[in-house]
Design a protein around this motif. Structure first.
Motif, PDB file in Angstrom:
ATOM      1  N   LEU A  46       2.428  -4.149  24.000  1.00 58.79           N
ATOM      2  CA  LEU A  46       3.346  -3.405  23.136  1.00 58.79           C
ATOM      3  C   LEU A  46       4.152  -2.386  23.927  1.00 58.79           C
ATOM      4  O   LEU A  46       5.323  -2.137  23.620  1.00 58.79           O
ATOM      5  CB  LEU A  46       2.573  -2.719  22.017  1.00 58.79           C
ATOM      6  N   GLU A  47       3.540  -1.810  24.953  1.00 62.23           N
ATOM      7  CA  GLU A  47       4.285  -0.872  25.793  1.00 62.23           C
ATOM      8  C   GLU A  47       5.402  -1.605  26.539  1.00 62.23           C
ATOM      9  O   GLU A  47       6.502  -1.070  26.721  1.00 62.23           O
ATOM     10  CB  GLU A  47       3.349  -0.173  26.774  1.00 62.23           C
ATOM     11  N   GLY A  48       5.132  -2.867  26.955  1.00 62.85           N
ATOM     12  CA  GLY A  48       6.168  -3.667  27.586  1.00 62.85           C
ATOM     13  C   GLY A  48       7.305  -3.986  26.630  1.00 62.85           C
ATOM     14  O   GLY A  48       8.483  -3.958  27.005  1.00 62.85           O
ATOM     15  N   ILE A  49       6.959  -4.284  25.377  1.00 62.22           N
ATOM     16  CA  ILE A  49       7.982  -4.544  24.367  1.00 62.22           C
ATOM     17  C   ILE A  49       8.790  -3.281  24.097  1.00 62.22           C
ATOM     18  O   ILE A  49      10.018  -3.320  23.970  1.00 62.22           O
ATOM     19  CB  ILE A  49       7.334  -5.074  23.076  1.00 62.22           C
ATOM     20  N   HIS A  50       8.090  -2.148  24.017  1.00 60.56           N
ATOM     21  CA  HIS A  50       8.776  -0.865  23.832  1.00 60.56           C
ATOM     22  C   HIS A  50       9.742  -0.600  24.989  1.00 60.56           C
ATOM     23  O   HIS A  50      10.860  -0.114  24.782  1.00 60.56           O
ATOM     24  CB  HIS A  50       7.732   0.248  23.723  1.00 60.56           C
ATOM     25  N   PHE A  51       9.309  -0.932  26.201  1.00 58.46           N
ATOM     26  CA  PHE A  51      10.148  -0.779  27.392  1.00 58.46           C
ATOM     27  C   PHE A  51      11.425  -1.613  27.259  1.00 58.46           C
ATOM     28  O   PHE A  51      12.533  -1.116  27.487  1.00 58.46           O
ATOM     29  CB  PHE A  51       9.331  -1.206  28.616  1.00 58.46           C
ATOM     30  N   ARG A  52      11.270  -2.892  26.876  1.00 52.65           N
ATOM     31  CA  ARG A  52      12.437  -3.767  26.736  1.00 52.65           C
ATOM     32  C   ARG A  52      13.332  -3.318  25.580  1.00 52.65           C
ATOM     33  O   ARG A  52      14.558  -3.395  25.672  1.00 52.65           O
ATOM     34  CB  ARG A  52      11.994  -5.222  26.526  1.00 52.65           C
ATOM     35  N   TYR A  53      12.716  -2.834  24.509  1.00 46.73           N
ATOM     36  CA  TYR A  53      13.499  -2.348  23.373  1.00 46.73           C
ATOM     37  C   TYR A  53      14.374  -1.164  23.804  1.00 46.73           C
ATOM     38  O   TYR A  53      15.549  -1.066  23.425  1.00 46.73           O
ATOM     39  CB  TYR A  53      12.577  -1.937  22.232  1.00 46.73           C
ATOM     40  N   GLY A  54      13.795  -0.283  24.600  1.00 50.97           N
ATOM     41  CA  GLY A  54      14.545   0.870  25.070  1.00 50.97           C
ATOM     42  C   GLY A  54      15.733   0.489  25.925  1.00 50.97           C
ATOM     43  O   GLY A  54      16.711   1.239  26.020  1.00 50.97           O
ATOM     44  N   GLN A  55      15.671  -0.694  26.536  1.00 52.87           N
ATOM     45  CA  GLN A  55      16.770  -1.185  27.366  1.00 52.87           C
ATOM     46  C   GLN A  55      17.731  -2.071  26.580  1.00 52.87           C
ATOM     47  O   GLN A  55      18.691  -2.590  27.139  1.00 52.87           O
ATOM     48  CB  GLN A  55      16.215  -1.970  28.553  1.00 52.87           C
ATOM     49  N   GLY A  56      17.442  -2.267  25.295  1.00 55.92           N
ATOM     50  CA  GLY A  56      18.295  -3.112  24.472  1.00 55.92           C
ATOM     51  C   GLY A  56      18.169  -4.585  24.781  1.00 55.92           C
ATOM     52  O   GLY A  56      19.101  -5.357  24.550  1.00 55.92           O
ATOM     53  N   ARG A  57      17.010  -5.007  25.257  1.00 58.11           N
ATOM     54  CA  ARG A  57      16.825  -6.390  25.689  1.00 58.11           C
ATOM     55  C   ARG A  57      15.799  -7.151  24.857  1.00 58.11           C
ATOM     56  O   ARG A  57      15.215  -8.118  25.324  1.00 58.11           O
ATOM     57  CB  ARG A  57      16.401  -6.425  27.158  1.00 58.11           C
ATOM     58  N   THR A  58      15.545  -6.717  23.650  1.00 63.54           N
ATOM     59  CA  THR A  58      14.572  -7.375  22.788  1.00 63.54           C
ATOM     60  C   THR A  58      15.243  -7.822  21.504  1.00 63.54           C
ATOM     61  O   THR A  58      15.991  -7.061  20.897  1.00 63.54           O
ATOM     62  CB  THR A  58      13.397  -6.426  22.462  1.00 63.54           C
ATOM     63  N   VAL A  59      14.954  -9.073  21.095  1.00 63.57           N
ATOM     64  CA  VAL A  59      15.583  -9.666  19.925  1.00 63.57           C
ATOM     65  C   VAL A  59      14.593  -9.695  18.768  1.00 63.57           C
ATOM     66  O   VAL A  59      13.442 -10.089  18.936  1.00 63.57           O
ATOM     67  CB  VAL A  59      16.056 -11.101  20.232  1.00 63.57           C
ATOM     68  N   GLY A  60      15.023  -9.288  17.572  1.00 60.64           N
ATOM     69  CA  GLY A  60      14.177  -9.379  16.389  1.00 60.64           C
ATOM     70  C   GLY A  60      14.042  -8.049  15.672  1.00 60.64           C
ATOM     71  O   GLY A  60      14.442  -6.999  16.170  1.00 60.64           O
ATOM     72  N   ALA A  61      13.451  -8.112  14.477  1.00 60.02           N
ATOM     73  CA  ALA A  61      13.287  -6.913  13.659  1.00 60.02           C
ATOM     74  C   ALA A  61      11.946  -6.233  13.943  1.00 60.02           C
ATOM     75  O   ALA A  61      10.983  -6.875  14.334  1.00 60.02           O
ATOM     76  CB  ALA A  61      13.368  -7.291  12.183  1.00 60.02           C
ATOM     77  N   GLY A  62      11.895  -4.929  13.718  1.00 64.42           N
ATOM     78  CA  GLY A  62      10.647  -4.178  13.797  1.00 64.42           C
ATOM     79  C   GLY A  62      10.311  -3.616  15.157  1.00 64.42           C
ATOM     80  O   GLY A  62       9.308  -2.907  15.305  1.00 64.42           O
ATOM     81  N   PHE A  63      11.128  -3.890  16.177  1.00 68.12           N
ATOM     82  CA  PHE A  63      10.780  -3.439  17.511  1.00 68.12           C
ATOM     83  C   PHE A  63      10.913  -1.920  17.676  1.00 68.12           C
ATOM     84  O   PHE A  63      10.331  -1.351  18.587  1.00 68.12           O
ATOM     85  CB  PHE A  63      11.636  -4.160  18.553  1.00 68.12           C
ATOM     86  N   ASP A  64      11.665  -1.284  16.802  1.00 71.12           N
ATOM     87  CA  ASP A  64      11.800   0.160  16.890  1.00 71.12           C
ATOM     88  C   ASP A  64      10.504   0.876  16.547  1.00 71.12           C
ATOM     89  O   ASP A  64      10.332   2.052  16.884  1.00 71.12           O
ATOM     90  CB  ASP A  64      12.923   0.642  15.954  1.00 71.12           C
ATOM     91  N   ARG A  65       9.569   0.176  15.912  1.00 69.87           N
ATOM     92  CA  ARG A  65       8.297   0.788  15.510  1.00 69.87           C
ATOM     93  C   ARG A  65       7.141   0.453  16.434  1.00 69.87           C
ATOM     94  O   ARG A  65       6.038   0.973  16.275  1.00 69.87           O
ATOM     95  CB  ARG A  65       7.953   0.359  14.085  1.00 69.87           C
ATOM     96  N   VAL A  66       7.372  -0.433  17.389  1.00 71.79           N
ATOM     97  CA  VAL A  66       6.287  -0.901  18.244  1.00 71.79           C
ATOM     98  C   VAL A  66       5.701   0.224  19.098  1.00 71.79           C
ATOM     99  O   VAL A  66       4.480   0.318  19.272  1.00 71.79           O
ATOM    100  CB  VAL A  66       6.782  -2.067  19.130  1.00 71.79           C
TER     101      VAL A  66
END
Length: 332
Positions: free
Chosen positions: A294-314
């Motif tokens: 989840l920390e890796g997903i949070h990292f990618r979300y912060g870079q704008g590189r993650t696709v899909g809903a709900g990643f802002d809460r990970v």
């Protein structure tokens, strides 16, 4: 041809496969590799590719996932039929593979699961555990997977590997995560005989038919040969934490009739004959592993590189997994 979904160039894919006009849609629910429904109007497939952007070494190996699914086809563990592996990244920008489309429901919502009623929910959960027992009973050599991993020293390498992945995705301080990492490394249990490990075994990673039987086990990206109790620990951890991440991650264990962690452990022990006395360590390790994912997903979300809903809460979930892991170690 419809517009390209994120991460998929349909024109290039059509030319590569030699099919008619393709349409595709991203299947929501995944938090790592991207999964699409794909059709040419006659045939239906599922396409899997790595996530966009930041990819940790060895974490999204399409060839390994393709290989294990192909090896298990026809075994007591239901999997889709593999169709094609393309390792050349020039086609869609990343390696990918195709497998057959399998009908079934991926239960991610506790309310929808609860509609089955407690008797059916319990039977489905029992079948989930029994399928895991069946997976761990497969002889890797008999299905051509004798070289699929290195079981010797598996747990120590796993703690080190996930620690390195944490370092590679570090973008902030997370209270307690280093303590959990160190305590896991200092209290390694003795592993039972090695088995084929799924790596992310839970109800929403299987498809369920109308008869409440599992039609396919999916998402084999973390599979390897190793300690089978890591799969059990993960399943128990998801069950124990269901109430804390319901609405953000799957909380199906909240459905009436779904057994608690102790019941899952008991059924697995009875079916497999394995000693589960140290399962608390595996629950703690599963908590650490998911915190890192989840920390890796949070990292990618912060870079704008993650696709899909709900990643802002990970990102907010990571401390919950760390806390649960530390509690599991301290209570035993």
């Amino acid at each position: 041809m419809t517009d390209n979904p994120p991460g998929l160039d349909l024109a290039r894919l059509q030319a590569h496969l030699g099919t008619g006009a393709l349409t595709a849609e991203l299947i929501e629910g995944g938090r790592s590799n991207l999964t699409y429904r794909l059709t040419d109007g006659t045939e239906r497939w599922v396409l899997r590719r790595p996530p966009l952007g930041h990819v940790l070494a060895t974490a999204h190996d399409m060839a390994r996932e393709y290989r294990v699914i192909g090896a298990l086809h026809g075994s007591p563990v239901p999997v889709p039929r593999t169709v094609r592996l393309t390792e050349d990244p020039e086609v869609i920008g990343a390696p990918f593979y195709l497998m057959e489309f399998v009908d079934g429901t991926a239960h991610r919502d506790s309310a929808a699961l609860a509609a089955l009623g407690p008797v059916r929910v319990r039977a489905l959960a029992d079948h989930l555990v029994d399928t895991l027992v069946a997976l761990h009973a497969i002889d890797p050599q008999e299905v051509g997977l004798a070289d699929f991993g290195r079981p010797q020293g598996f747990l120590a390498r796993q703690v080190q590997r996930w620690g390195k992945q944490l370092d590679a995705s570090r973008s902030r301080e997370v209270a307690g995560i280093e303590e959990l990492r160190e305590r896991l490394g200092a209290t390694l249990p003795d592993s039972p005989a090695p088995a084929l490990v799924h790596g992310d075994y839970r109800l929403d990673n299987v498809l369920v038919g109308e008869d409440d039987r599992i039609t396919a086990v999916l998402d084999w990206e973390m599979s390897t040969l190793g300690d089978p109790l890591t799969d059990l620990g993960l399943l128990v951890m998801y069950t124990e934490l269901a109430g804390r991440f319901a609405g953000v991650l799957p909380g199906v264990a909240l459905a009436p009739g779904f057994p608690g962690g102790a019941e899952l452990i008991e059924r697995y022990a009875a079916g497999s004959g394995r000693d589960v006395a140290q399962v608390h360590w595996y629950v703690a390790f599963a908590s650490f592993k998911l915190a890192v994912v989840l920390e890796g997903i949070h990292f990618r979300y912060g870079q704008g590189r993650t696709v899909g809903a709900g990643f802002d809460r990970v990102g907010a979930l990571v401390p919950l997994f760390v806390e649960h892991g530390l509690t599991a170690l301290k209570e035993h």
